[in-house]
Design a protein around this motif. Structure first.
Motif, short mmCIF file in Angstrom:
data_model
loop_
_atom_site.label_atom_id
_atom_site.label_comp_id
_atom_site.label_asym_id
_atom_site.label_seq_id
_atom_site.Cartn_x
_atom_site.Cartn_y
_atom_site.Cartn_z
N LYS A 1 53.77 4.15 21.53
CA LYS A 1 54.95 3.31 21.41
C LYS A 1 55.54 3.01 22.79
O LYS A 1 56.13 1.96 23.01
CB LYS A 1 55.99 4.02 20.53
N LEU A 2 55.37 3.93 23.72
CA LEU A 2 55.85 3.74 25.08
C LEU A 2 54.82 2.99 25.94
O LEU A 2 55.03 2.80 27.13
CB LEU A 2 56.16 5.10 25.73
N GLY A 3 53.69 2.61 25.31
CA GLY A 3 52.65 1.88 26.04
C GLY A 3 51.78 2.76 26.89
O GLY A 3 51.19 2.33 27.87
N LEU A 4 51.69 4.05 26.54
CA LEU A 4 50.92 5.01 27.33
C LEU A 4 49.92 5.76 26.45
O LEU A 4 50.06 6.95 26.21
CB LEU A 4 51.86 6.03 27.98
N ALA A 5 48.91 5.06 25.98
CA ALA A 5 47.90 5.70 25.14
C ALA A 5 47.20 6.79 25.96
O ALA A 5 46.90 6.61 27.13
CB ALA A 5 46.90 4.67 24.65
N LYS A 6 46.97 7.93 25.33
CA LYS A 6 46.34 9.07 26.01
C LYS A 6 45.12 9.54 25.22
O LYS A 6 45.04 9.36 24.01
CB LYS A 6 47.33 10.25 26.12
N THR A 7 44.18 10.17 25.92
CA THR A 7 43.01 10.74 25.26
C THR A 7 43.41 12.02 24.53
O THR A 7 44.48 12.59 24.79
CB THR A 7 41.91 11.08 26.28
N HIS A 8 42.53 12.49 23.68
CA HIS A 8 42.77 13.73 22.94
C HIS A 8 42.99 14.90 23.91
O HIS A 8 43.91 15.71 23.70
CB HIS A 8 41.59 14.01 22.00
N LEU A 9 42.19 14.96 24.96
CA LEU A 9 42.32 16.06 25.94
C LEU A 9 43.67 15.98 26.67
O LEU A 9 44.31 17.01 26.92
CB LEU A 9 41.18 16.03 26.95
#
Length: 147
Positions: free
Chosen positions: A74-82
């Motif tokens: 939602k903040l535009g900061l997609a992250k990987t699972h790790l």
């Protein structure tokens, strides 16, 4: 009453129970001598509670991996699972934990340590403040006020 009305009522009940639980945790933090010098603590705790409730997807009082993932997307900061696992362990202080409790969240937000998630949320808050200040047409200036 149809099933959707019952589902909505159950959801409202879960939300109010969750809010009561988080309010009681806020009370503990308000009485904690470690945070007695914290400026404007009651309003900070209220803001943290709202942010936390927004991403507690299961309304059980903790943010799981999906809640954290949605928060950051939602903040535009997609992250990987790790990256998500690293953030969670950084906040919870325990690599094997698979959720962030509200107490852990408050300790992170009020503590001196700069966790990645804390920095992200602080910058998001600053961005919103700046957006609100720049809303509307510029104020009128006379010739003498111009640089």
């Amino acid at each position: 009453m149809d099933s959707s009305a019952q589902g909505g009522k159950a959801f409202g009940l879960l939300k109010s129970k969750q809010e009561e639980k988080l309010n009681s945790i806020n009370e503990v933090f308000l009485l904690d001598p470690k945070y007695v010098d914290e400026e404007d603590l009651p309003s900070k705790l209220e803001a943290f509670k709202k942010k936390y409730m927004e991403f507690d997807l299961n309304d059980k009082g903790d943010i799981d991996m999906m809640g954290l993932k949605r928060m950051l997307e939602k903040l535009g900061l997609a992250k990987t699972h790790l990256e998500l696992k690293k953030m969670m362990s950084e906040v919870a202080g325990n690599a094997s934990k698979d959720s962030i409790s509200y107490s852990d969240f408050l300790n992170m937000m009020l503590g001196k340590r700069n966790a990645i998630l804390k920095l992200i949320l602080m910058f998001e808050g600053m961005g919103k403040e700046k957006e609100q200040k720049d809303v509307g047409p510029p104020t009128r200036k006379t010739f003498s006020e111009l640089p």
